[in-house]
Design a protein around this motif. Structure first.
Motif, short mmCIF file in Angstrom:
data_model
loop_
_atom_site.label_atom_id
_atom_site.label_comp_id
_atom_site.label_asym_id
_atom_site.label_seq_id
_atom_site.Cartn_x
_atom_site.Cartn_y
_atom_site.Cartn_z
N GLN A 1 34.55 39.69 52.92
CA GLN A 1 35.96 39.29 52.87
C GLN A 1 36.37 39.06 51.42
O GLN A 1 35.60 38.51 50.63
CB GLN A 1 36.17 38.00 53.68
N VAL A 2 37.57 39.50 51.09
CA VAL A 2 38.11 39.34 49.74
C VAL A 2 39.25 38.34 49.80
O VAL A 2 40.12 38.43 50.66
CB VAL A 2 38.62 40.69 49.20
N LEU A 18 58.45 43.93 35.06
CA LEU A 18 57.55 42.82 35.40
C LEU A 18 56.17 43.42 35.64
O LEU A 18 56.05 44.57 36.08
CB LEU A 18 58.00 42.09 36.67
N ARG A 19 55.15 42.61 35.40
CA ARG A 19 53.79 43.01 35.77
C ARG A 19 53.20 41.95 36.69
O ARG A 19 53.09 40.78 36.31
CB ARG A 19 52.88 43.18 34.55
N LEU A 20 52.86 42.38 37.87
CA LEU A 20 52.21 41.50 38.83
C LEU A 20 50.71 41.64 38.71
O LEU A 20 50.20 42.72 38.43
CB LEU A 20 52.64 41.84 40.26
N SER A 21 50.03 40.53 38.93
CA SER A 21 48.57 40.53 38.94
C SER A 21 48.08 40.05 40.29
O SER A 21 48.75 39.24 40.95
CB SER A 21 48.02 39.61 37.84
N CYS A 22 46.93 40.53 40.67
CA CYS A 22 46.30 40.09 41.91
C CYS A 22 44.84 39.80 41.58
O CYS A 22 44.07 40.74 41.32
CB CYS A 22 46.42 41.16 42.97
N ALA A 23 44.49 38.52 41.57
CA ALA A 23 43.12 38.11 41.27
C ALA A 23 42.33 38.03 42.56
O ALA A 23 42.78 37.43 43.54
CB ALA A 23 43.12 36.77 40.57
N ALA A 24 41.16 38.63 42.54
CA ALA A 24 40.34 38.70 43.74
C ALA A 24 39.03 37.97 43.56
O ALA A 24 38.47 37.91 42.46
CB ALA A 24 40.06 40.16 44.09
N SER A 25 38.56 37.42 44.64
CA SER A 25 37.22 36.85 44.67
C SER A 25 36.52 37.40 45.90
O SER A 25 37.16 37.70 46.90
CB SER A 25 37.26 35.32 44.72
N GLY A 26 35.23 37.56 45.79
CA GLY A 26 34.50 38.17 46.89
C GLY A 26 33.76 39.39 46.39
O GLY A 26 34.26 40.15 45.56
N ARG A 27 32.59 39.60 46.93
CA ARG A 27 31.70 40.62 46.37
C ARG A 27 32.11 42.03 46.69
O ARG A 27 31.57 42.97 46.14
CB ARG A 27 30.28 40.37 46.85
N THR A 28 33.09 42.22 47.59
CA THR A 28 33.45 43.58 47.98
C THR A 28 34.64 44.13 47.19
O THR A 28 35.05 45.26 47.41
CB THR A 28 33.78 43.65 49.48
N PHE A 29 35.21 43.34 46.26
CA PHE A 29 36.43 43.80 45.57
C PHE A 29 36.22 45.13 44.89
O PHE A 29 37.04 46.04 45.02
CB PHE A 29 36.89 42.76 44.55
N SER A 30 35.16 45.27 44.12
CA SER A 30 34.98 46.47 43.30
C SER A 30 34.75 47.72 44.15
O SER A 30 34.85 48.83 43.62
CB SER A 30 33.82 46.28 42.32
N SER A 31 34.48 47.57 45.41
CA SER A 31 34.29 48.73 46.28
C SER A 31 35.48 48.95 47.21
O SER A 31 35.46 49.87 48.04
CB SER A 31 33.02 48.58 47.12
N THR A 91 64.01 43.91 45.07
CA THR A 91 63.86 42.49 45.38
C THR A 91 63.10 42.31 46.69
O THR A 91 63.48 42.86 47.72
CB THR A 91 65.24 41.82 45.48
N ALA A 92 62.02 41.54 46.63
CA ALA A 92 61.16 41.34 47.80
C ALA A 92 60.03 40.39 47.42
O ALA A 92 59.84 40.07 46.25
CB ALA A 92 60.57 42.67 48.26
N VAL A 93 59.31 39.98 48.45
CA VAL A 93 58.02 39.33 48.21
C VAL A 93 56.97 40.43 48.14
O VAL A 93 56.91 41.29 49.03
CB VAL A 93 57.68 38.32 49.33
N TYR A 94 56.17 40.40 47.10
CA TYR A 94 55.16 41.43 46.89
C TYR A 94 53.78 40.87 47.22
O TYR A 94 53.43 39.76 46.80
CB TYR A 94 55.20 41.91 45.43
N TYR A 95 53.03 41.67 47.96
CA TYR A 95 51.71 41.28 48.41
C TYR A 95 50.67 42.30 47.95
O TYR A 95 50.93 43.50 47.99
CB TYR A 95 51.64 41.24 49.93
N CYS A 96 49.51 41.81 47.54
CA CYS A 96 48.39 42.73 47.38
C CYS A 96 47.47 42.58 48.59
O CYS A 96 47.47 41.54 49.28
CB CYS A 96 47.63 42.49 46.08
N ALA A 97 46.72 43.63 48.84
CA ALA A 97 45.87 43.66 50.02
C ALA A 97 44.66 44.55 49.78
O ALA A 97 44.75 45.52 49.02
CB ALA A 97 46.66 44.16 51.23
N ALA A 98 43.56 44.21 50.41
CA ALA A 98 42.33 44.98 50.29
C ALA A 98 42.15 45.85 51.53
O ALA A 98 42.19 45.34 52.66
CB ALA A 98 41.13 44.05 50.12
#
Length: 124
Positions: A1-2, A18-31, A91-98
């Motif tokens: 799980q990320v 604008l630049r949005l960032s999405c910080a991830a934690s979890g060992r599967t991010f890089s894959s 204009t919206a709420v922006y989400y990142c997802a794995a």
């Protein structure tokens, strides 16, 4: 799980960036392939774009192609969404997802982990 946390949203005038960032934690991010979605008030969640696990391939919705760029830094466990020439309709709420899959997909059901979202407001 990320686990994912977005940041960088805000208020900007039309034509701005604008630049949005999405910080991830979890060992599967890089894959994991990573996607960006957005949801405007009263509208369904919309696919914005996707980047594959190593950043070698990107895919965009027609509505943002040529204006938005997705990139990632696996060493920093972060994915970015650079948004240029912003329009009020962005204009919206922006989400990142794995993504659960290695194949490209724009279906929100194919994404298993989501951030809390960050608000982007573009004034005319």
């Amino acid at each position: 799980q990320v686990q994912l946390v977005e940041s960088g949203g805000g208020l900007v005038q039309a034509g701005g960036s604008l630049r949005l960032s999405c910080a991830a934690s979890g060992r599967t991010f890089s894959s994991s392939a990573m996607g960006w979605f957005r949801q405007a008030p009263g509208k369904a969640r919309e696919f914005v774009g996707l980047i594959n696990w190593n950043g070698g391939s990107t895919y965009y919705a027609d509505s943002v192609k040529g204006r938005f760029t997705i990139s990632r830094d696996n060493a920093k466990n972060t994915v970015y969404l650079q948004m240029n020439n912003l329009k009020p309709e962005d204009t919206a709420v922006y989400y990142c997802a794995a993504s659960r899959w290695s194949r490209p997909t724009s279906a929100s059901s194919d994404f298993g982990s989501w951030g809390q979202g960050t608000q982007v407001t573009v004034s005319s």
